[in-house]
Motif scaffolding. Structure first.
Motif, PDB file in Angstrom:
ATOM      1  N   ILE A 283       0.850  -1.197   0.000  1.00 56.41           N
ATOM      2  CA  ILE A 283       0.000   0.000   0.000  1.00 56.41           C
ATOM      3  C   ILE A 283       0.885   1.246   0.000  1.00 56.41           C
ATOM      4  CG2 ILE A 283      -1.737   1.299   1.288  1.00 56.41           C
ATOM      5  CD1 ILE A 283      -2.675  -1.419   2.454  1.00 56.41           C
ATOM      6  N   SER A 284       1.930   1.226   0.807  1.00 56.52           N
ATOM      7  CA  SER A 284       2.858   2.356   0.875  1.00 56.52           C
ATOM      8  C   SER A 284       3.517   2.619  -0.472  1.00 56.52           C
ATOM      9  CB  SER A 284       3.921   2.093   1.944  1.00 56.52           C
ATOM     10  OG  SER A 284       4.868   3.121   1.990  1.00 56.52           O
ATOM     11  N   GLN A 285       3.858   1.547  -1.176  1.00 54.41           N
ATOM     12  CA  GLN A 285       4.538   1.657  -2.467  1.00 54.41           C
ATOM     13  C   GLN A 285       3.585   1.960  -3.623  1.00 54.41           C
ATOM     14  OE1 GLN A 285       6.333  -2.204  -2.527  1.00 54.41           O
ATOM     15  NE2 GLN A 285       7.677  -1.743  -0.783  1.00 54.41           N
ATOM     16  N   GLY A 286       2.283   1.861  -3.359  1.00 54.12           N
ATOM     17  CA  GLY A 286       1.309   2.158  -4.390  1.00 54.12           C
ATOM     18  C   GLY A 286       0.924   0.976  -5.259  1.00 54.12           C
ATOM     19  N   THR A 287       1.414  -0.212  -4.920  1.00 53.95           N
ATOM     20  CA  THR A 287       1.040  -1.381  -5.718  1.00 53.95           C
ATOM     21  C   THR A 287      -0.311  -1.951  -5.292  1.00 53.95           C
ATOM     22  OG1 THR A 287       2.341  -2.801  -4.246  1.00 53.95           O
ATOM     23  CG2 THR A 287       3.417  -1.983  -6.240  1.00 53.95           C
ATOM     24  N   LEU A 288      -0.795  -1.516  -4.128  1.00 56.93           N
ATOM     25  CA  LEU A 288      -2.170  -1.782  -3.706  1.00 56.93           C
ATOM     26  C   LEU A 288      -2.824  -0.424  -3.454  1.00 56.93           C
ATOM     27  CD1 LEU A 288      -1.899  -4.762  -1.144  1.00 56.93           C
ATOM     28  CD2 LEU A 288      -2.903  -4.804  -3.438  1.00 56.93           C
ATOM     29  N   PRO A 289      -4.120  -0.289  -3.726  1.00 61.90           N
ATOM     30  CA  PRO A 289      -4.791   1.009  -3.555  1.00 61.90           C
ATOM     31  C   PRO A 289      -4.865   1.428  -2.101  1.00 61.90           C
ATOM     32  CG  PRO A 289      -6.404  -0.708  -4.003  1.00 61.90           C
ATOM     33  CD  PRO A 289      -5.049  -1.326  -4.227  1.00 61.90           C
ATOM     34  N   ILE A 290      -4.894   2.725  -1.857  1.00 59.66           N
ATOM     35  CA  ILE A 290      -4.956   3.252  -0.494  1.00 59.66           C
ATOM     36  C   ILE A 290      -6.239   2.804   0.213  1.00 59.66           C
ATOM     37  CG2 ILE A 290      -6.078   5.438  -1.074  1.00 59.66           C
ATOM     38  CD1 ILE A 290      -3.189   5.013   1.418  1.00 59.66           C
ATOM     39  N   SER A 291      -7.295   2.543  -0.562  1.00 59.74           N
ATOM     40  CA  SER A 291      -8.546   2.071   0.040  1.00 59.74           C
ATOM     41  C   SER A 291      -8.354   0.739   0.751  1.00 59.74           C
ATOM     42  CB  SER A 291      -9.633   1.942  -1.025  1.00 59.74           C
ATOM     43  OG  SER A 291      -9.221   1.043  -2.047  1.00 59.74           O
TER      44      SER A 291
ATOM     45  N   GLN B 170      11.582  10.510  12.122  1.00 60.34           N
ATOM     46  CA  GLN B 170      12.556  10.575  13.211  1.00 60.34           C
ATOM     47  C   GLN B 170      12.787   9.210  13.858  1.00 60.34           C
ATOM     48  OE1 GLN B 170      11.986  14.153  15.899  1.00 60.34           O
ATOM     49  NE2 GLN B 170      10.286  14.464  14.490  1.00 60.34           N
ATOM     50  N   LEU B 171      11.745   8.382  13.914  1.00 62.28           N
ATOM     51  CA  LEU B 171      11.851   7.068  14.540  1.00 62.28           C
ATOM     52  C   LEU B 171      12.244   5.979  13.548  1.00 62.28           C
ATOM     53  CD1 LEU B 171       8.699   7.275  16.833  1.00 62.28           C
ATOM     54  CD2 LEU B 171      11.081   7.240  17.591  1.00 62.28           C
ATOM     55  N   HIS B 172      12.404   6.369  12.281  1.00 59.22           N
ATOM     56  CA  HIS B 172      12.785   5.422  11.224  1.00 59.22           C
ATOM     57  C   HIS B 172      11.758   4.289  11.092  1.00 59.22           C
ATOM     58  CE1 HIS B 172      16.614   7.535  11.165  1.00 59.22           C
ATOM     59  NE2 HIS B 172      16.729   7.314  12.470  1.00 59.22           N
ATOM     60  N   LEU B 173      10.495   4.663  11.224  1.00 55.32           N
ATOM     61  CA  LEU B 173       9.410   3.704  11.079  1.00 55.32           C
ATOM     62  C   LEU B 173       8.858   3.749   9.651  1.00 55.32           C
ATOM     63  CD1 LEU B 173       7.390   4.355  14.369  1.00 55.32           C
ATOM     64  CD2 LEU B 173       8.534   2.207  13.753  1.00 55.32           C
ATOM     65  N   PRO B 174       8.571   2.601   9.064  1.00 54.23           N
ATOM     66  CA  PRO B 174       7.896   2.626   7.767  1.00 54.23           C
ATOM     67  C   PRO B 174       6.490   3.196   7.941  1.00 54.23           C
ATOM     68  CG  PRO B 174       7.921   0.390   8.635  1.00 54.23           C
ATOM     69  CD  PRO B 174       8.772   1.227   9.554  1.00 54.23           C
ATOM     70  N   TYR B 175       6.003   3.874   6.920  1.00 52.99           N
ATOM     71  CA  TYR B 175       4.679   4.484   7.049  1.00 52.99           C
ATOM     72  C   TYR B 175       3.989   4.583   5.694  1.00 52.99           C
ATOM     73  CZ  TYR B 175       6.889   8.830   5.364  1.00 52.99           C
ATOM     74  OH  TYR B 175       7.560   9.770   4.617  1.00 52.99           O
ATOM     75  N   ILE B 176       2.684   4.770   5.770  1.00 55.06           N
ATOM     76  CA  ILE B 176       1.871   4.960   4.568  1.00 55.06           C
ATOM     77  C   ILE B 176       1.478   6.424   4.506  1.00 55.06           C
ATOM     78  CG2 ILE B 176      -0.312   4.376   3.427  1.00 55.06           C
ATOM     79  CD1 ILE B 176      -0.104   1.620   4.808  1.00 55.06           C
ATOM     80  N   ALA B 177       1.921   7.097   3.461  1.00 53.76           N
ATOM     81  CA  ALA B 177       1.529   8.489   3.254  1.00 53.76           C
ATOM     82  C   ALA B 177       0.091   8.509   2.746  1.00 53.76           C
ATOM     83  CB  ALA B 177       2.462   9.154   2.246  1.00 53.76           C
ATOM     84  N   LEU B 178      -0.679   9.462   3.223  1.00 54.61           N
ATOM     85  CA  LEU B 178      -2.086   9.575   2.848  1.00 54.61           C
ATOM     86  C   LEU B 178      -2.274  10.723   1.860  1.00 54.61           C
ATOM     87  CD1 LEU B 178      -3.475   9.178   6.471  1.00 54.61           C
ATOM     88  CD2 LEU B 178      -3.505   7.431   4.664  1.00 54.61           C
ATOM     89  N   PRO B 179      -3.297  10.672   1.027  1.00 53.41           N
ATOM     90  CA  PRO B 179      -3.551  11.771   0.088  1.00 53.41           C
ATOM     91  C   PRO B 179      -3.728  13.094   0.817  1.00 53.41           C
ATOM     92  CG  PRO B 179      -4.916   9.860  -0.441  1.00 53.41           C
ATOM     93  CD  PRO B 179      -4.280   9.579   0.891  1.00 53.41           C
ATOM     94  N   ALA B 180      -3.274  14.172   0.199  1.00 55.49           N
ATOM     95  CA  ALA B 180      -3.375  15.499   0.822  1.00 55.49           C
ATOM     96  C   ALA B 180      -4.808  15.844   1.211  1.00 55.49           C
ATOM     97  CB  ALA B 180      -2.819  16.562  -0.118  1.00 55.49           C
TER      98      ALA B 180
END
Length: 322
Positions: free
Chosen positions: A132-140, A225-235
Motif C-alpha cells: 500500500i505504501s509503495q502504491g502497488t495496492l490502492p490506499i482504500s 525521526q523514529l525510522h518507522l515505515p509508514y503509509i503516506a495519505l492523500p493530501a
C-alpha cells in the motif's frame, strides 16, 4: 517530586541529555538565569528533547525545561494551575485559543506535518502495508485492513490530543471521499476513547516499535525521526496542507463533553504565556523561527514555511526573528 513532574520528559530517554545541556549552559554563561519552560504537543518530544532544547540552551545561554503531552490535556493543566510553562507549543491553534485572552493574545505558525499511518516492519501485516505504501495496492485497501479482526491499531485520545482528533476525522474523510462503507468508521475506531487502541501521545510510537501494535496514527515527522515505515495519505485527507483548510473543516467530530470540533491543518503553533522569564521564553520561540531552528524542523521531517503571526502583542523580538 510529584509524579506529574517526573513525567515531564522521561519517555524520550533523552531528557537527561537535554537537561544536562541546559545545566552546562546556564552554569557556564552569565548572560541569564532565566529558563524557557516549554509545554509542547507530545509529537514534538523527540525534536525538542533531542535537538531543539539542548541546542537552544547551548547557543542562547538560557535554560531549557520541556514537558510533552497531548495539547488539550496540557491546556487543562495550565488552566488549573497544575503547570506553569512560559512557552506553549500545540498542533493546531485550537488549544491556544482556549488560553486566550487570560494567558496569551497571539501565536505563530511555522511548520506542518501531515497524518500518516506508521507500521511495525515485523508485523504479519507488514508485506501488505508495504505494498500500500509503495502504491502497488490502492490506499482504500488500508482501511479494510485496519477494520480486520485481530489487527492491532493504536491512536491517541481525541478528547485531549489534536492528533487523535485528526486521525478520527481522517478516517471519516477517507470513507466519504473513497466511497467506502460508512460502517468502517466505527469498525476501525470504535468509541472515541476506545481503551483497546487509545494510548498517550508520548507512548504510542514506543508501543508500535515494541511490537505491541501492528500500526498506529503518527505525524510524518514522527515516523521519519523514529525510522518507522509508514503509509503516506492523500493530501485531501492528511490535514497537512494549509491551502486545504476549507476541505478539512468538512470533517466533524463530537467529543465526550459534547463539544463539536472540525478538521484543521496540523500546523505547529507557538506562543509565550505570562511574564515569567519572558526573555528566555521569547528567545525560545525566536530560535525556532531562525535558521538553526528551521533546519532542525526540516531535518526532522516537517514542512517549514514563512511564519504566520496571528493576534495582538507579538513580541517585537519574535516578529523580527528573521
Amino acid at each position: 517530586m510529584s509524579n506529574s513532574r517526573i513525567r515531564m520528559v522521561a519517555a524520550t530517554g533523552m531528557s537527561a541529555l537535554a537537561l544536562g545541556a541546559c545545566g552546562a549552559s546556564t552554569g557556564t554563561s552569565s548572560v541569564s538565569h532565566q529558563t524557557a519552560n516549554v509545554a509542547y504537543a507530545g509529537s514534538l518530544q523527540l525534536l525538542n528533547e533531542g535537538t531543539i532544547g539542548p541546542a537552544f540552551a547551548k547557543t542562547s545561554g538560557y535554560g531549557y525545561l520541556g514537558r510533552g503531552a497531548g495539547s488539550f490535556g496540557l491546556v487543562k493543566e495550565i488552566v488549573a494551575g497544575e503547570i506553569t510553562p512560559n512557552v506553549f507549543e500545540s498542533i493546531g491553534a485550537a488549544p491556544i485559543a482556549e488560553l486566550e485572552p487570560s494567558k496569551t493574545s497571539w501565536y505563530v505558525s511555522f511548520a506542518a506535518s501531515p497524518i500518516v499511518v506508521a507500521y511495525n516492519p515485523h508485523t504479519s501485516y507488514a508485506p501488505t502495508l508495504a505494498k500500500i505504501s509503495q502504491g502497488t495496492l490502492p490506499i482504500s485497501r488500508l482501511f479494510s485492513l485496519l477494520d480486520g479482526k485481530g489487527f492491532l491499531l493504536g491512536r491517541t485520545n481525541p478528547n485531549t490530543d489534536p492528533q487523535g482528533q485528526a486521525f478520527y476525522e481522517m478516517v471519516e474523510l477517507a470513507v466519504r471521499r473513497m466511497h467506502l462503507p460508512s460502517s468502517l468508521v466505527t469498525g476501525i475506531l470504535g468509541a472515541l476513547d476506545n481503551p483497546a487502541e487509545v494510548f498517550s501521545e508520548t507512548s504510542l510510537e514506543a508501543r508500535l516499535e515494541a511490537g505491541q501494535l501492528d500500526a498506529a496514527s503518527a505525524f510524518q515527522s514522527q515516523a521519519i525521526q523514529l525510522h518507522l515505515p509508514y503509509i503516506a495519505l492523500p493530501a485531501a485527507i492528511n490535514f497537512g496542507n494549509p491551502r486545504l483548510a476549507k476541505d478539512y473543516a468538512s470533517a466533524r467530530l463530537t467529543l465526550t463533553d459534547g463539544a463539536v470540533v472540525h478538521g484543521v491543518p496540523l500546523l505547529v503553533d507557538a506562543t509565550v504565556l505570562g511574564h515569567h522569564d519572558a526573555r528566555a521564553a521569547d528567545a525560545f520561540v525566536r530560535y525556532q523561527l531562525q535558521s538553526l531552528g528551521r533546519r532542525a524542523f526540516i531535518h526532522a521531517g516537517y514542512t517549514v514555511f514563512k511564519p504566520i503571526f496571528v493576534g495582538a502583542d507579538v513580541p517585537r523580538s519574535v516578529r523580527n526573528a528573521d
